[in-house]
Design an enzyme around this catalytic site. Structure first.
Site, short mmCIF file in Angstrom:
data_model
loop_
_atom_site.label_atom_id
_atom_site.label_comp_id
_atom_site.label_asym_id
_atom_site.label_seq_id
_atom_site.Cartn_x
_atom_site.Cartn_y
_atom_site.Cartn_z
N GLU A 1 0.62 -0.70 0.33
CA GLU A 1 0.22 -0.02 -0.12
C GLU A 1 1.27 1.46 -0.21
OE1 GLU A 1 -3.49 0.31 2.43
OE2 GLU A 1 -4.49 -1.81 1.66
C1 LIG Z 1 1.79 -9.92 1.14
C2 LIG Z 1 1.65 -8.58 0.01
C3 LIG Z 1 0.46 -8.34 -0.43
C4 LIG Z 1 -0.01 -7.02 -1.43
N1 LIG Z 1 -0.88 -7.13 -2.27
C5 LIG Z 1 -1.46 -6.61 -2.74
C6 LIG Z 1 -2.53 -6.15 -3.33
O1 LIG Z 1 -3.70 -6.97 -2.53
N2 LIG Z 1 -2.67 -5.37 -4.69
C7 LIG Z 1 -1.37 -5.02 -5.04
O2 LIG Z 1 -2.07 -4.87 -6.65
N3 LIG Z 1 -0.64 -5.55 -4.75
C8 LIG Z 1 0.28 -6.06 -3.72
N4 LIG Z 1 1.24 -5.90 -3.39
C9 LIG Z 1 2.42 -5.38 -3.99
C10 LIG Z 1 3.45 -4.29 -3.10
O3 LIG Z 1 1.92 -3.21 -3.25
C11 LIG Z 1 4.49 -3.96 -4.22
O4 LIG Z 1 5.18 -5.47 -3.69
C12 LIG Z 1 4.88 -2.94 -3.40
O5 LIG Z 1 4.28 -1.59 -3.78
C13 LIG Z 1 6.27 -2.88 -4.15
O6 LIG Z 1 6.54 -3.08 -5.27
P1 LIG Z 1 7.59 -4.54 -5.37
O7 LIG Z 1 7.93 -4.98 -4.59
O8 LIG Z 1 7.79 -4.48 -7.11
O9 LIG Z 1 8.47 -3.26 -5.08
P2 LIG Z 1 9.58 -2.51 -6.04
O10 LIG Z 1 8.96 -1.05 -6.62
O11 LIG Z 1 10.64 -3.26 -7.15
O12 LIG Z 1 11.18 -1.57 -4.83
C14 LIG Z 1 11.81 -2.53 -4.69
C15 LIG Z 1 12.45 -1.72 -3.34
O13 LIG Z 1 12.67 0.35 -4.36
C16 LIG Z 1 11.97 1.46 -3.48
N5 LIG Z 1 12.38 1.87 -4.61
C17 LIG Z 1 11.06 1.99 -5.40
N6 LIG Z 1 11.47 3.11 -6.77
C18 LIG Z 1 11.82 4.08 -6.12
C19 LIG Z 1 11.96 5.13 -6.18
N7 LIG Z 1 11.69 6.30 -7.11
N8 LIG Z 1 12.84 5.93 -5.31
C20 LIG Z 1 13.57 5.57 -4.05
N9 LIG Z 1 13.14 3.67 -4.07
C21 LIG Z 1 12.31 3.65 -4.69
C22 LIG Z 1 10.87 0.80 -3.01
O14 LIG Z 1 10.76 1.72 -1.73
C23 LIG Z 1 11.23 -0.73 -2.24
O15 LIG Z 1 11.77 -0.71 -1.27
C24 LIG Z 1 1.71 -7.46 -2.39
C25 LIG Z 1 2.51 -7.83 -1.17
C26 LIG Z 1 3.41 -8.48 -1.14
C27 LIG Z 1 4.27 -8.94 -0.72
#
Ligand SMILES: Cc1cc2nc3c(=O)[nH]c(=O)nc-3n(C[C@H](O)[C@H](O)[C@H](O)COP(=O)(O)OP(=O)(O)OC[C@H]3O[C@@H](n4cnc5c(N)ncnc54)[C@H](O)[C@@H]3O)c2cc1C
Length: 642
Positions: A454
């Site tokens: 979120e």
């Molecule tokens: C248990 C679980 C439940 C979830 N439920 C849902 C759901 O119901 N619906 C849904 O749509 N998604 C869901 N998600 C997805 C979740 O919202 C994403 O994991 C989250 O948005 C982060 O995306 P990512 O994991 O791909 O990380 P990435 O975007 O790949 O990021 C990796 C790291 O880099 C950082 N980062 C990325 N971009 C930047 C930037 N520009 N500047 C600085 N730091 C940055 C991030 O903060 C993170 O620490 C869920 C994930 C999990 C694990």
């Protein structure tokens, strides 16, 4: 309250409208960005509603405007609202205690269907849905109180209930749905059908604008055909209906092609929709989270929420309020962890005294107490303001999410330390060998995800910083143009008629905290400090903008310190307002002041630390080091391991 600091954003925006060519686009430096990043920024910007001109208490802090009267007196829950929520909350509390076995749910990875059915029957899946659609029709504050109960007991149920109604079908439909959509779907999701929200994809996480799931219109335009895949859809495996964000055909905007993201309501039983994999995690082991695949899935046009191309706006706006559920659940969890720690620190004797009498342990528990109190203050202050429709609260809700989830992780970590080896042992193992079964390790595992989903903490900081810079970005112009000689830039600040020639000197004037006569004398210094510190914050931010110009948005660590300062000022002032409210309602003043004073003192220390880091830090060196590492250097850091 009229003051010399009155509505700087308003003045800024007046100037902006007089000089329309000075838009933020000319200030955010996209010239060195990759085409993909520039396009993602363009799409994100186009989906962003401009911030309310009056700003909010928290957003105004960044421009040196301190309006304590926006959050004090405390926006008390009305007796009607309280009594409307009371029967449900009492029933929920009793039900959780008597019928939900959180340890068993964690170990089996399944939530008993009976628990789900019972929660539906009591209305727990439609707390804010109006009664006419089969919901309880309760307020945000009552919803927050329910999340607090759930969060104190079982994180898996909390996630099920929260993903369903904070981001699943109910919330976007309440905000953007047509009357037909509400009449068709809300009674279903209120009474018997779980819903979910599918935004994330394998290659589109924090940057959802890069999603690739396609929804192409049929030749007659009556429907869309979806193809692609979503990842980590919480509740997906139990859901009957999803909100799905998809890419619809691009449109030409100002001569440039712009990607369109559209939100759809999708029935899970539509042919071609499949959930081939259930994802499993470190915590939240009973989350019904999965991969969702779409192969020629036909979705009728009338299932679009808010219109074609409005999907990111739907997602962002839904999350603006939806984000309050996690911090409310965190308050419940932290109260529980504090109670576990309090009990153990008074019972466990080592080196001749209860461990709570050792400074190192007392320090941890003091932090837990202060931070839990402040977390409750910011979360329920913001919730009450949502109920009062008190303007644009996106900065407050983002601060609540970011600050509360990070503090909760720290509190869970400290609670484990206080419990020592027993903190690391599972509840079942403790019970089986006759020790008190307390599941600190489960709580720790379950709460870790809160800083990631979120809106991750990093993204929350960028989001808050983006809004904080907005008033300045709107004026833009020569001041932030680092390619111009400093003389020219300074002249443009102090030249006659310039906004900054009036605004900047005011940031050095004596701060006016407003009328504090109804605030306890012990709390007044904290509020005065907040007023003065918001000016220091505004000056610091302005100086950084002068120094870095349009490149400031790349200085994430620097910006995060300013965001940290503002968040702590917000938390301190919410705490003072809440403390006074509790005193007024007859709670023991001495105890309330003890915790509020402790919190404010510790927040001041964190603020000092943030400010110190704005001038002395190892950011540039660290960044260079990481680029070396990413480029393959520093081999010795990879040798000697398996
Ligand atoms: C248990 C679980 C439940 C979830 N439920 C849902 C759901 O119901 N619906 C849904 O749509 N998604 C869901 N998600 C997805 C979740 O919202 C994403 O994991 C989250 O948005 C982060 O995306 P990512 O994991 O791909 O990380 P990435 O975007 O790949 O990021 C990796 C790291 O880099 C950082 N980062 C990325 N971009 C930047 C930037 N520009 N500047 C600085 N730091 C940055 C991030 O903060 C993170 O620490 C869920 C994930 C999990 C694990």
């Amino acid at each position: 309250m009229k003051s010399s600091l009155e509505a700087p954003e308003k003045q800024i925006s007046e100037e902006t409208s007089a000089t329309p060519e000075k838009t933020q686009a000319s200030v955010i430096d996209t010239s060195k960005m990759s085409a993909g990043k520039a396009a993602a920024l363009d799409l994100a910007e186009s989906s962003r509603d401009p911030l309310d001109e009056r700003g909010s208490f928290a957003s105004n802090l960044f421009v040196g405007k301190f309006a304590f009267d926006r959050i004090f007196p405390w926006p008390e829950q009305s007796p009607e609202d309280r009594s409307a929520g009371e029967p449900f909350l009492a029933q929920l509390k009793e039900y959780l205690h008597a019928n939900v076995n959180a340890d068993e749910i964690d170990r089996s990875g399944e939530i008993p269907q009976k628990n789900i059915d019972d929660l539906f029957a009591m209305g727990a899946f439609a707390i804010k849905v109006p009664k006419q659609y089969g919901g309880l029709g309760l307020s945000q504050v009552n919803y927050g109180r329910a999340a607090m109960l759930l969060g104190s007991w079982d994180a898996n149920l909390t996630a099920l209930v929260s993903a369903h109604q904070s981001i699943g079908v109910p919330q976007p439909l309440l905000l953007f749905g047509t009357e037909e959509q509400k009449a068709k779907y809300l009674p279903r999701v209120a009474r018997h059908e779980i819903s979910a929200f599918a935004l994330t994809e394998a290659h589109a996480g924090s940057d959802p604008a890069t999603m690739s799931l396609r929804a192409d219109p049929t030749p007659d335009g009556s429907a869309f055909i979806m193809n692609g895949e979503k990842l980590w859809c919480t509740n997906g495996l139990k859901a009957g209906v999803l909100v799905v964000m998809a890419q619809t055909p691009p449109k030409m905007v100002n001569g440039k092609e712009r990607k369109q993201i559209t939100a759809f309501i999708v029935e899970v039983n539509t042919p071609g929709l499949d959930m081939p994999h259930r994802c499993r995690f470190m915590g939240l082991r009973a989350l019904y989270n999965g991969v969702v695949t779409f192969k020629d899935v036909r979705v009728p046009r009338e299932n679009i929420i808010a219109g074609e191309g409005k999907g990111l706006k739907v997602a962002l706006t839904t999350l603006n309020t939806g984000r309050l559920t996690i911090p409310a659940a965190c308050v419940g969890l932290c109260k529980r962890l504090l109670e576990v720690s309090r009990k153990w620190a008074s019972e466990r004797v080592q080196w001749g005294v209860p461990i709570g009498q050792h400074y190192a342990i007392a320090g941890k528990i003091a932090e837990m107490a202060g931070n839990t109190f402040a977390m409750e203050a910011i979360t329920f202050l913001t919730s009450a303001m949502v109920d009062r429709k008190a303007g644009d609260l996106r900065i407050e809700t983002a601060m609540c999410k970011m600050w509360s989830t990070e503090m909760t992780w720290k509190i869970a970590d400290d609670a484990m330390q206080v419990r020592g080896g027993r903190g690391y042992e599972t509840e079942k193992s403790l019970r089986d060998r006759g020790d008190e079964p307390t599941a600190v390790e489960r709580f720790l595992r379950d709460c870790r995800i809160n800083t990631i989903f979120e809106g991750s903490s990093e993204i929350m900081r960028l989001f808050i910083a983006r809004e904080a810079l907005d008033p300045h970005l709107k004026v833009g112009g020569a001041i932030f143009n680092t390619t111009l000689p400093m003389r020219t830039r300074i002249r443009s600040i102090f030249g006659s008629g310039s906004f900054y020639s009036r605004w900047y000197p005011r940031q050095y004037a004596r701060a006016k905290p407003g009328d504090l006569s109804k605030l306890h004398e012990q709390l007044r210094p904290h509020v005065k400090y907040g007023a003065a510190t918001s000016k220091k914050l505004a000056r610091g931010l302005f100086h950084s903008m002068m120094r870095f110009g349009p490149k400031l948005d790349r200085e994430q660590l620097l910006l995060s310190r300013y965001v940290g300062v503002a968040t702590e000022i917000f938390a301190m002032n919410a705490t003072c307002s809440y403390a006074q409210h509790l005193i007024n309602t007859g709670k023991p003043a001495e105890e309330i002041l003890s915790v509020a004073n402790y919190f404010c003192q510790s927040a001041k220390a964190r603020i000092a630390h943030h400010f110190a880091g704005t001038s002395k830090n190892a950011d540039a060196r660290g960044y260079a080091l990481v680029q070396e590492l990413l480029g393959g250097k520093h081999e010795m850091l990879r040798t000697g391991i398996v």
